[in-house]
Every structure is written in structure tokens, then in C-alpha cells.
Design an enzyme around this catalytic site. Structure first.
Site, mmCIF file in Angstrom:
data_model
loop_
_atom_site.group_PDB
_atom_site.id
_atom_site.type_symbol
_atom_site.label_atom_id
_atom_site.label_comp_id
_atom_site.label_asym_id
_atom_site.label_seq_id
_atom_site.Cartn_x
_atom_site.Cartn_y
_atom_site.Cartn_z
ATOM 1 N N ARG A 50 14.147 19.767 12.288
ATOM 2 C CA ARG A 50 12.932 18.953 12.230
ATOM 3 C C ARG A 50 11.676 19.798 12.043
ATOM 4 O O ARG A 50 10.656 19.320 11.545
ATOM 5 C CB ARG A 50 12.829 18.096 13.501
ATOM 6 N N TYR A 103 -8.339 4.356 1.434
ATOM 7 C CA TYR A 103 -7.027 3.811 1.098
ATOM 8 C C TYR A 103 -6.678 2.727 2.128
ATOM 9 O O TYR A 103 -6.730 2.985 3.345
ATOM 10 C CB TYR A 103 -6.019 4.966 1.138
ATOM 11 N N ASP A 176 -9.472 12.487 2.589
ATOM 12 C CA ASP A 176 -8.251 12.220 1.822
ATOM 13 C C ASP A 176 -8.482 12.772 0.414
ATOM 14 O O ASP A 176 -9.340 12.291 -0.328
ATOM 15 C CB ASP A 176 -7.983 10.710 1.799
ATOM 16 N N LYS A 201 1.942 11.505 -4.813
ATOM 17 C CA LYS A 201 1.266 11.255 -6.080
ATOM 18 C C LYS A 201 1.470 12.435 -7.036
ATOM 19 O O LYS A 201 2.496 12.533 -7.660
ATOM 20 C CB LYS A 201 -0.215 10.949 -5.817
HETATM 21 C C1 LIG Z 1 -0.917 6.644 -2.003
HETATM 22 C C2 LIG Z 1 -2.008 7.105 -1.143
HETATM 23 C C3 LIG Z 1 -1.778 7.404 0.197
HETATM 24 C C4 LIG Z 1 -0.443 7.147 0.864
HETATM 25 O O1 LIG Z 1 0.589 7.883 0.330
HETATM 26 P P1 LIG Z 1 2.116 7.401 0.554
HETATM 27 O O2 LIG Z 1 2.892 8.621 0.300
HETATM 28 O O3 LIG Z 1 2.360 6.304 -0.438
HETATM 29 O O4 LIG Z 1 2.224 6.925 1.960
HETATM 30 C C5 LIG Z 1 -2.823 7.879 0.941
HETATM 31 N N1 LIG Z 1 -4.043 8.066 0.414
HETATM 32 C C6 LIG Z 1 -4.303 7.779 -0.875
HETATM 33 C C7 LIG Z 1 -5.676 7.999 -1.406
HETATM 34 C C8 LIG Z 1 -3.299 7.299 -1.690
HETATM 35 O O5 LIG Z 1 -3.579 6.987 -2.959
#
Ligand SMILES: *Cc1c(COP(=O)(O)O)cnc(C)c1O
Length: 384
Positions: A50, A103, A176, A201
């Protein structure tokens, strides 16, 4: 190695090798790690799967290089990274200021989970001035959470102004950084305390795995993030860590194409009579273009377009007619996507300027730009 360009550094994150070895690290599928003697059982780190093994350490090193971070903590997806970062710096009785265009699921975490933990939250509009923001800071305010550009509306907070206020008032800033992907935006260089990315992403880049990362230079915050992550049992699987690491090697090359396709599509959309407005921070007509120029070195393939008012069935006809653009959530993969997003805006503050018609979010993939334009053109014929 710091004199090398980012694309070079992302490829050469491994140290020199004493033994012959493969280019890429092994994927160790392990919960249990075996030790040669009782003496090492409780002293060797990592002592359990982990905590992550070889591939995790290499991914952390690559992300530290990318974001100019000193401490990296991996999570199973981007939302968990946002929740971990925010949850680590707040305690019962604290207050957090959060950007209205965060988000959506992160905003929901703050307004549902943090509230349940006895932490209060106030939203602020993305385009806020210093004195208005200052007036929202309470004696128990501990964190300021931002995202540049904001989700769906692509409005930019003045990160440098906010970092100044946070320093003055002793707030931890969390940004973020999924849109800038670490390559085009470096929040830690601007004085932000914690940068977060959904690796799902552009790091992974192929829509086939989840991952998240929390990054900082501050040892005190890193300790809190580690403790919180251990307590919640947050971890990233080895296959997913491998997917993110492999993606990072080609991040620069892919983003160059995403950026070019995104800008070309935005330019083309701006000439279309069906489109009221394109929302792309790298275009001079974007209201926050000056902030983007100051704080970013590039743009990814994700942007918005506001259509002129159109009946919903016409909009749905158009969206059903696209062939190359997929209708689906998330982004950052090699493929182009389009979604209508009014249903998920859920804002306290009305987006400025007001949306003339339906808001579309477009992800420019890696296809040939001529094909993408032709696909949208034939679908747009359904709007009139
Ligand atoms: C997609 C996204 C997230 C979350 O990511 P996941 O891997 O889908 O949980 C967080 N912040 C932003 C800006 C995003 O576009």
C-alpha cells in the site's frame, strides 16, 4: 540536470544505472513484501504494498520534476487527491474559502463532507478583487482552494493576488492544476502551497486509467498529507501508477498537439454564426487572457463554447450527429470529446459575462484538425 528543458527532464528521471535494466520500471503486483530477516521487518520502508513500490517511487520522482515539488503523494484518482489535500490541512472548527468554479465533485466534497466534519466553507467568485476576498477571511479561515482555469467556465483566479493574501493571513493555498497538467502551469513556483492533479487526464493521456497526485515543497504540509493519506488508506495501484508514468514521458509531445488542435478549433468556432462566444484562455478575447499570459506557458486541449440560443431538441440533434467527438465525461485522452454542461454548472455566482445560450465543453484530441472541423461543421448544420 536542471539546465535541461522540461520535455527532456520528464524522460530522464531515472538515475544512472549500475546494473543492466529495462528502460521502464517493473510493475510489482504486491500486497505483501517479504523480508530476509526479522530485523528488517519493522525498519524497511516500504514495508507493505500500500505504501507503493518501485513504479510509485519513479512516478513520484517524475511528478516532482514536473511540478517543481519536493514531496509527492499519490492517490487512486483526481478527486481523492483534491479531498486528501483539502482534508489534510483542516480540522474541526476551521473554515475554508473555495472558488465557485471548482471541479464540481471537489466542491461537493467541501460542502458535504467537510461540513459533516465540522468545517465551514464559503464560496468566492473566481474573479474577485483583493479587498472583497480579504473581507471573506474569518479568524478561523485556514485554507483557500483554487483552480486555474475554473472547471467548465474557464475563468482564471488571480493566483498571485490570492497567494499574497494567504501569506498575510496565514492560509494554506491549494490549487487544482489538472488543466495546466504541470507542464504549462507551475502553482508551486507562484507560491501556492499545494498543487493537485488528476493524473487521469493528461498524465495517463489515454482514457484508460485513474490516478491523482498531491504535491508540495513544505515539509510540515507533507507530513500532514502523509498522515491523512495513511489514516484514510489512500493508495494508487501499480498498474495505474505505471500508466501515469508512461504517459508523462510523452506529455510534452501530446500537449503540443492538443494545444494546437484546441486553438485551431476555437479559432474556427469563433467564426461560426451558431457560436456566440468561444471561451479559451489563450485567446486575446478571453476576459482573463492577461492572467493566463502571466501565469501559464501554454494551453491544453480543453475549452468552452457558448452557442446562440437554440431549442434543446436542436442541440441534441447536433450532439447526436457528431461522429469523431465522443459524448462523455472526463478528458485528456487522445480522443476528442464534446458535452453540454449547463446541467452541471451549479454555481452560486452567475458566470460573467452571462451565458448567451447553451455552454459546450470541447476536448480537442490528437486527430487531424481538418477532420475535426469537418465533423463539427456537418453536425452544426443540425442547429439551424
Ligand atoms: C477530472 C478532474 C478531477 C477528478 O479526477 P478523477 O481522476 O476523475 O477523479 C479533479 N479536478 C479536475 C479539474 C478535473 O478535471
Amino acid at each position: 540536470m536542471t539546465q535541461h528543458k522540461p520535455s527532456t527532464r520528464l524522460i530522464h528521471t531515472r538515475g544512472s544505472r549500475l546494473e543492466p535494466s529495462s528502460v521502464n520500471p517493473p510493475i510489482e503486483r504486491a500486497s505483501t513484501v517479504l523480508f530476509p530477516d526479522p530485523g528488517t521487518l519493522y525498519t524497511h520502508k516500504p514495508g507493505y504494498g500500500r505504501m507503493g513500490l518501485t513504479v510509485h517511487r519513479e512516478l513520484e520522482a517524475a511528478l516532482a520534476t514536473l511540478e517543481h515539488a519536493e514531496h509527492v503523494r499519490l492517490t487512486m484518482n483526481g478527486l481523492a487527491a483534491c479531498a486528501l489535500a483539502i482534508g489534510s490541512v483542516l480540522d474541526v472548527g476551521d473554515h475554508a474559502l473555495i472558488q465557485d468554479s471548482l471541479y464540481g465533485p471537489t466542491r461537493r466534497f467541501c460542502e458535504r463532507r467537510l461540513k459533516a466534519m465540522g468545517i465551514t466553507v464559503t464560496r468566492f467568485p473566481t474573479r474577485i478583487d483583493a479587498s472583497t476576498l480579504m473581507a471573506l477571511v474569518q479568524p478561523n479561515t485556514k485554507a483557500l482552494v483554487l483552480e486555474s482555469p475554473g472547471s467548465l467556465t474557464f475563468d482564471l483566479p488571480d493566483t498571485q493576488m490570492m497567494v499574497g493574501i494567504a501569506a498575510e493571513r496565514g492560509l494554506v493555498t491549494i490549487a487544482d492544476n489538472t488543466w495546466g497538467a504541470g507542464l504549462y502551469h507551475k502553482p508551486l513556483d507562484l507560491g501556492v502551497d499545494i498543487s493537485v492533479q488528476a493524473l487521469t487526464k493528461y498524465a495517463v493521456g489515454h482514457a484508460d486509467a485513474f490516478g491523482g497526485a498531491v504535491m508540495t515543497r513544505r515539509q510540515d504540509l507533507a507530513s500532514r498529507i502523509v498522515a491523512c493519506s495513511e489514516d484514510w488508506g489512500i493508495a494508487l495501484g501499480p498498474e495505474e501508477a505505471y500508466a501515469a508514468l508512461r504517459g508523462l514521458r510523452t506529455l510534452d509531445a501530446r500537449l503540443t498537439r492538443h494545444q494546437a488542435n484546441g486553438l485551431a478549433l476555437a479559432e474556427w468556432l469563433a467564426t461560426r454564426p451558431e457560436v456566440a462566444r468561444v471561451i479559451h484562455p489563450a485567446r486575446p478575447d478571453h476576459p482573463d487572457h492577461a492572467l493566463w499570459k502571466r501565469d501559464f506557458t501554454g494551453a491544453c486541449g480543453l475549452f468552452g463554447a457558448v452557442l446562440n440560443p437554440v431549442p434543446e431538441d436542436r442541440l441534441n440533434d447536433m450532439l447526436s450527429a457528431v461522429k469523431l467527438f465522443g459524448l462523455g465525461f472526463s478528458w485528456g485522452g487522445y480522443e476528442s470529446l464534446i458535452i453540454p454542461c449547463d446541467a452541471q454548472l451549479n454555481r452560486t455566482f452567475t458566470p460573467e459575462p452571462q451565458l448567451e445560450g447553451p455552454l459546450l465543453r470541447i476536448h480537442a484530441g490528437l486527430e487531424a484538425i481538418e477532420d475535426l472541423q469537418a465533423d463539427l461543421a456537418q453536425a452544426f448544420a443540425r442547429l439551424t
